[in-house]
Design an enzyme around this catalytic site. Structure first.
Site, PDB file in Angstrom:
ATOM      1  N   ARG A 152     -48.111  19.718  17.073  1.00 49.86           N
ATOM      2  CA  ARG A 152     -48.967  18.934  16.187  1.00 49.86           C
ATOM      3  C   ARG A 152     -49.493  19.774  15.030  1.00 49.86           C
ATOM      4  O   ARG A 152     -50.222  19.263  14.191  1.00 49.86           O
ATOM      5  CB  ARG A 152     -50.158  18.478  17.013  1.00 49.86           C
ATOM      6  CG  ARG A 152     -50.411  17.005  17.013  1.00 49.86           C
ATOM      7  CD  ARG A 152     -51.471  16.787  18.062  1.00 49.86           C
ATOM      8  NE  ARG A 152     -52.058  15.511  18.003  1.00 49.86           N
ATOM      9  CZ  ARG A 152     -51.831  14.546  18.882  1.00 49.86           C
ATOM     10  NH1 ARG A 152     -50.959  14.722  19.848  1.00 49.86           N
ATOM     11  NH2 ARG A 152     -52.472  13.419  18.789  1.00 49.86           N
ATOM     12  N   ARG A 171     -59.013  10.669  13.832  1.00 48.95           N
ATOM     13  CA  ARG A 171     -57.687  11.084  14.325  1.00 48.95           C
ATOM     14  C   ARG A 171     -56.637  10.911  13.234  1.00 48.95           C
ATOM     15  O   ARG A 171     -55.740  11.741  13.091  1.00 48.95           O
ATOM     16  CB  ARG A 171     -57.310  10.279  15.572  1.00 48.95           C
ATOM     17  CG  ARG A 171     -58.111  10.716  16.799  1.00 48.95           C
ATOM     18  CD  ARG A 171     -58.072   9.681  17.897  1.00 48.95           C
ATOM     19  NE  ARG A 171     -56.752   9.433  18.422  1.00 48.95           N
ATOM     20  CZ  ARG A 171     -56.419   8.326  19.084  1.00 48.95           C
ATOM     21  NH1 ARG A 171     -57.307   7.365  19.277  1.00 48.95           N
ATOM     22  NH2 ARG A 171     -55.205   8.194  19.553  1.00 48.95           N
ATOM     23  N   ARG A 200     -55.270  -1.511  22.120  1.00 45.98           N
ATOM     24  CA  ARG A 200     -54.507  -0.841  23.192  1.00 45.98           C
ATOM     25  C   ARG A 200     -55.269  -0.901  24.526  1.00 45.98           C
ATOM     26  O   ARG A 200     -56.487  -0.756  24.579  1.00 45.98           O
ATOM     27  CB  ARG A 200     -54.267   0.621  22.828  1.00 45.98           C
ATOM     28  CG  ARG A 200     -53.607   1.381  23.980  1.00 45.98           C
ATOM     29  CD  ARG A 200     -53.003   2.676  23.568  1.00 45.98           C
ATOM     30  NE  ARG A 200     -53.923   3.609  22.970  1.00 45.98           N
ATOM     31  CZ  ARG A 200     -53.557   4.781  22.468  1.00 45.98           C
ATOM     32  NH1 ARG A 200     -52.302   5.148  22.503  1.00 45.98           N
ATOM     33  NH2 ARG A 200     -54.445   5.577  21.922  1.00 45.98           N
ATOM     34  N   LYS A 230     -45.557   6.599  20.054  1.00 49.39           N
ATOM     35  CA  LYS A 230     -44.863   7.753  20.653  1.00 49.39           C
ATOM     36  C   LYS A 230     -44.783   7.595  22.175  1.00 49.39           C
ATOM     37  O   LYS A 230     -43.721   7.770  22.772  1.00 49.39           O
ATOM     38  CB  LYS A 230     -45.585   9.065  20.289  1.00 49.39           C
ATOM     39  CG  LYS A 230     -45.690   9.314  18.790  1.00 49.39           C
ATOM     40  CD  LYS A 230     -46.323  10.661  18.470  1.00 49.39           C
ATOM     41  CE  LYS A 230     -47.762  10.774  18.925  1.00 49.39           C
ATOM     42  NZ  LYS A 230     -48.695   9.866  18.222  1.00 49.39           N
ATOM     43  N   ARG A 250     -58.943   3.524  26.105  1.00 47.62           N
ATOM     44  CA  ARG A 250     -59.077   4.986  25.993  1.00 47.62           C
ATOM     45  C   ARG A 250     -60.360   5.362  25.266  1.00 47.62           C
ATOM     46  O   ARG A 250     -60.740   4.731  24.299  1.00 47.62           O
ATOM     47  CB  ARG A 250     -57.855   5.554  25.261  1.00 47.62           C
ATOM     48  CG  ARG A 250     -56.980   6.381  26.196  1.00 47.62           C
ATOM     49  CD  ARG A 250     -55.688   6.757  25.583  1.00 47.62           C
ATOM     50  NE  ARG A 250     -55.806   7.618  24.419  1.00 47.62           N
ATOM     51  CZ  ARG A 250     -54.762   8.169  23.789  1.00 47.62           C
ATOM     52  NH1 ARG A 250     -53.546   7.925  24.219  1.00 47.62           N
ATOM     53  NH2 ARG A 250     -54.930   8.935  22.742  1.00 47.62           N
TER      54      ARG A 250
HETATM   55  P1  AP5 Z   1     -48.756   4.209  21.911  1.00 51.49           P
HETATM   56  O1  AP5 Z   1     -47.357   4.218  22.381  1.00 51.49           O
HETATM   57  O2  AP5 Z   1     -49.850   4.426  22.904  1.00 51.49           O
HETATM   58  O3  AP5 Z   1     -48.913   5.198  20.631  1.00 51.49           O
HETATM   59  P2  AP5 Z   1     -48.992   6.790  20.571  1.00 51.49           P
HETATM   60  O4  AP5 Z   1     -48.298   7.193  19.326  1.00 51.49           O
HETATM   61  O5  AP5 Z   1     -48.531   7.389  21.874  1.00 51.49           O
HETATM   62  O6  AP5 Z   1     -50.554   6.913  20.397  1.00 51.49           O
HETATM   63  P3  AP5 Z   1     -51.590   7.977  20.969  1.00 51.49           P
HETATM   64  O7  AP5 Z   1     -52.935   7.446  20.604  1.00 51.49           O
HETATM   65  O8  AP5 Z   1     -51.337   8.249  22.425  1.00 51.49           O
HETATM   66  O9  AP5 Z   1     -51.220   9.190  20.139  1.00 51.49           O
HETATM   67  P4  AP5 Z   1     -52.134  10.372  19.882  1.00 51.49           P
HETATM   68  O10 AP5 Z   1     -51.162  11.245  19.215  1.00 51.49           O
HETATM   69  O11 AP5 Z   1     -53.379  10.111  19.126  1.00 51.49           O
HETATM   70  O12 AP5 Z   1     -52.672  10.716  21.341  1.00 51.49           O
HETATM   71  P5  AP5 Z   1     -52.377  11.901  22.342  1.00 51.49           P
HETATM   72  O13 AP5 Z   1     -52.563  11.373  23.709  1.00 51.49           O
HETATM   73  O14 AP5 Z   1     -51.132  12.609  21.997  1.00 51.49           O
HETATM   74  O15 AP5 Z   1     -48.994   2.808  21.139  1.00 51.49           O
HETATM   75  C1  AP5 Z   1     -50.263   2.489  20.600  1.00 51.49           C
HETATM   76  C2  AP5 Z   1     -50.506   0.959  20.761  1.00 51.49           C
HETATM   77  O16 AP5 Z   1     -49.589   0.263  19.930  1.00 51.49           O
HETATM   78  C3  AP5 Z   1     -50.292   0.433  22.189  1.00 51.49           C
HETATM   79  O17 AP5 Z   1     -51.234  -0.578  22.431  1.00 51.49           O
HETATM   80  C4  AP5 Z   1     -48.860  -0.136  22.154  1.00 51.49           C
HETATM   81  O18 AP5 Z   1     -48.672  -1.198  23.088  1.00 51.49           O
HETATM   82  C5  AP5 Z   1     -48.781  -0.630  20.713  1.00 51.49           C
HETATM   83  N1  AP5 Z   1     -47.436  -0.547  20.148  1.00 51.49           N
HETATM   84  C6  AP5 Z   1     -46.536   0.465  20.301  1.00 51.49           C
HETATM   85  N2  AP5 Z   1     -45.417   0.213  19.605  1.00 51.49           N
HETATM   86  C7  AP5 Z   1     -45.614  -0.992  18.970  1.00 51.49           C
HETATM   87  C8  AP5 Z   1     -44.829  -1.791  18.107  1.00 51.49           C
HETATM   88  N3  AP5 Z   1     -43.585  -1.419  17.726  1.00 51.49           N
HETATM   89  N4  AP5 Z   1     -45.358  -2.943  17.639  1.00 51.49           N
HETATM   90  C9  AP5 Z   1     -46.602  -3.353  18.017  1.00 51.49           C
HETATM   91  N5  AP5 Z   1     -47.388  -2.644  18.859  1.00 51.49           N
HETATM   92  C10 AP5 Z   1     -46.907  -1.473  19.329  1.00 51.49           C
HETATM   93  O19 AP5 Z   1     -53.581  12.911  21.982  1.00 51.49           O
HETATM   94  C11 AP5 Z   1     -54.921  12.579  22.257  1.00 51.49           C
HETATM   95  C12 AP5 Z   1     -55.810  13.757  21.903  1.00 51.49           C
HETATM   96  O20 AP5 Z   1     -55.447  14.910  22.697  1.00 51.49           O
HETATM   97  C13 AP5 Z   1     -55.715  14.274  20.448  1.00 51.49           C
HETATM   98  O21 AP5 Z   1     -56.568  13.545  19.576  1.00 51.49           O
HETATM   99  C14 AP5 Z   1     -56.141  15.738  20.605  1.00 51.49           C
HETATM  100  O22 AP5 Z   1     -57.546  15.832  20.743  1.00 51.49           O
HETATM  101  C15 AP5 Z   1     -55.527  16.124  21.939  1.00 51.49           C
HETATM  102  N6  AP5 Z   1     -54.167  16.679  21.800  1.00 51.49           N
HETATM  103  C16 AP5 Z   1     -53.037  16.166  22.343  1.00 51.49           C
HETATM  104  N7  AP5 Z   1     -51.969  16.897  22.014  1.00 51.49           N
HETATM  105  C17 AP5 Z   1     -52.436  17.912  21.221  1.00 51.49           C
HETATM  106  C18 AP5 Z   1     -51.787  18.981  20.547  1.00 51.49           C
HETATM  107  N8  AP5 Z   1     -50.454  19.152  20.605  1.00 51.49           N
HETATM  108  N9  AP5 Z   1     -52.561  19.819  19.810  1.00 51.49           N
HETATM  109  C19 AP5 Z   1     -53.902  19.668  19.740  1.00 51.49           C
HETATM  110  N10 AP5 Z   1     -54.572  18.661  20.371  1.00 51.49           N
HETATM  111  C20 AP5 Z   1     -53.834  17.785  21.096  1.00 51.49           C
END
Ligand code: AP5
Length: 210
Positions: free
Chosen positions: A88, A167, A123, A13, A156
């Site tokens: 979410r 997660r 990552r 994402k 991270r």
């Molecule tokens: P990346 O692009 O970083 O993936 P992502 O989907 O953004 O992953 P996140 O871990 O950031 O998502 P998340 O939803 O868990 O975290 P968030 O910060 O929102 O890619 C991942 C890896 O894969 C990278 O190394 C990249 O290079 C690689 N990659 C990408 N595309 C690829 C491809 N096509 N092929 C190969 N490799 C690839 O949330 C974190 C925490 O915050 C949550 O756990 C929760 O505690 C809290 N939080 C955030 N938002 C909310 C909400 N709305 N409600 C409640 N709690 C929330």
């Protein structure tokens, strides 16, 4: 364009949000980034959120809805935005509607759990400019150094193996129901998120058209 990027943790994402935002000239609103910045700055919000992020649990809806409301009212969101990692839960989606936000499209990145574990384990992120790397699929030119700004890359806190599994569990339990919610609304476009990063971007941009 008001766009949501949906998908499990590590689906890409953040990676795709940055690319699509550049193409559409709209800001990315990432609740994960907002929460991590609050933790780093040791604010009241950060103190509240830290335990949830470290455990891989969702931060309570009322806090997230408050963050969304404040952020979407800012001037740079007037011409559209990309929501990364929010909504979410069904409650967060309902709150968006109550705010009068009419989402144009929801891009759902499909990636299976085994691939997610491998992606998140490799990552690396830039603490300064937030660029995202992977040690195998998207490595920086110089190991552990950000190509964009030269900062030392980090792992991270929530990318530990046990937290990754939690997660994923939380995603399937609380976030996956949003797929049928937005499908019913005719807004969901599911795309294969497992191809090359450039191919996924192409699929995502094509899904904005149709
Ligand atoms: P990346 O692009 O970083 O993936 P992502 O989907 O953004 O992953 P996140 O871990 O950031 O998502 P998340 O939803 O868990 O975290 P968030 O910060 O929102 O890619 C991942 C890896 O894969 C990278 O190394 C990249 O290079 C690689 N990659 C990408 N595309 C690829 C491809 N096509 N092929 C190969 N490799 C690839 O949330 C974190 C925490 O915050 C949550 O756990 C929760 O505690 C809290 N939080 C955030 N938002 C909310 C909400 N709305 N409600 C409640 N709690 C929330």
């Amino acid at each position: 364009m008001k766009l949501i990027l949906l998908g499990p943790p590590g689906a890409g994402k953040g990676t795709q949000a940055a690319r699509i935002a550049e193409r559409l000239s709209v800001p990315v609103v990432s609740t994960g980034e907002i929460l991590r910045a609050a933790i780093k700055d040791e604010t009241e919000l950060g103190a509240l959120a830290k335990g949830y992020l470290d455990a891989g649990e969702l931060v309570p809806d009322d806090i997230i809805i408050g963050i969304m409301r404040g952020r979407l009212q800012q001037k740079d969101c007037e011409g559209g935005f990309i929501l990364d990692g929010v909504p979410r839960t069904l409650e967060q989606a309902a709150a968006l509607e109550q705010m009068g936000v009419d989402i144009d499209r929801v891009i759902d990145l499909e990636v299976d759990d085994a691939e997610i574990v491998s992606r998140l384990s490799g990552r690396r992120v830039c603490p300064s400019c937030k660029a995202i790397y992977h040690i195998e699929s998207e490595p920086p030119a110089v190991a552990d150094i950000c190509d964009v700004c030269g900062a030392a890359l980090e792992i991270r806190e929530d990318d530990k193996p046990e937290t990754i599994l939690e997660r994923l569990r939380v995603y399937h339990d609380q976030t996956e129901p949003l797929r049928s919610y937005y499908k019913k609304a005719g807004k969901l476009r599911s795309i294969d998120g497992t191809g090359d990063i450039n191919d996924v971007t192409r699929l995502a941009l094509a899904a904005l058209e149709g």
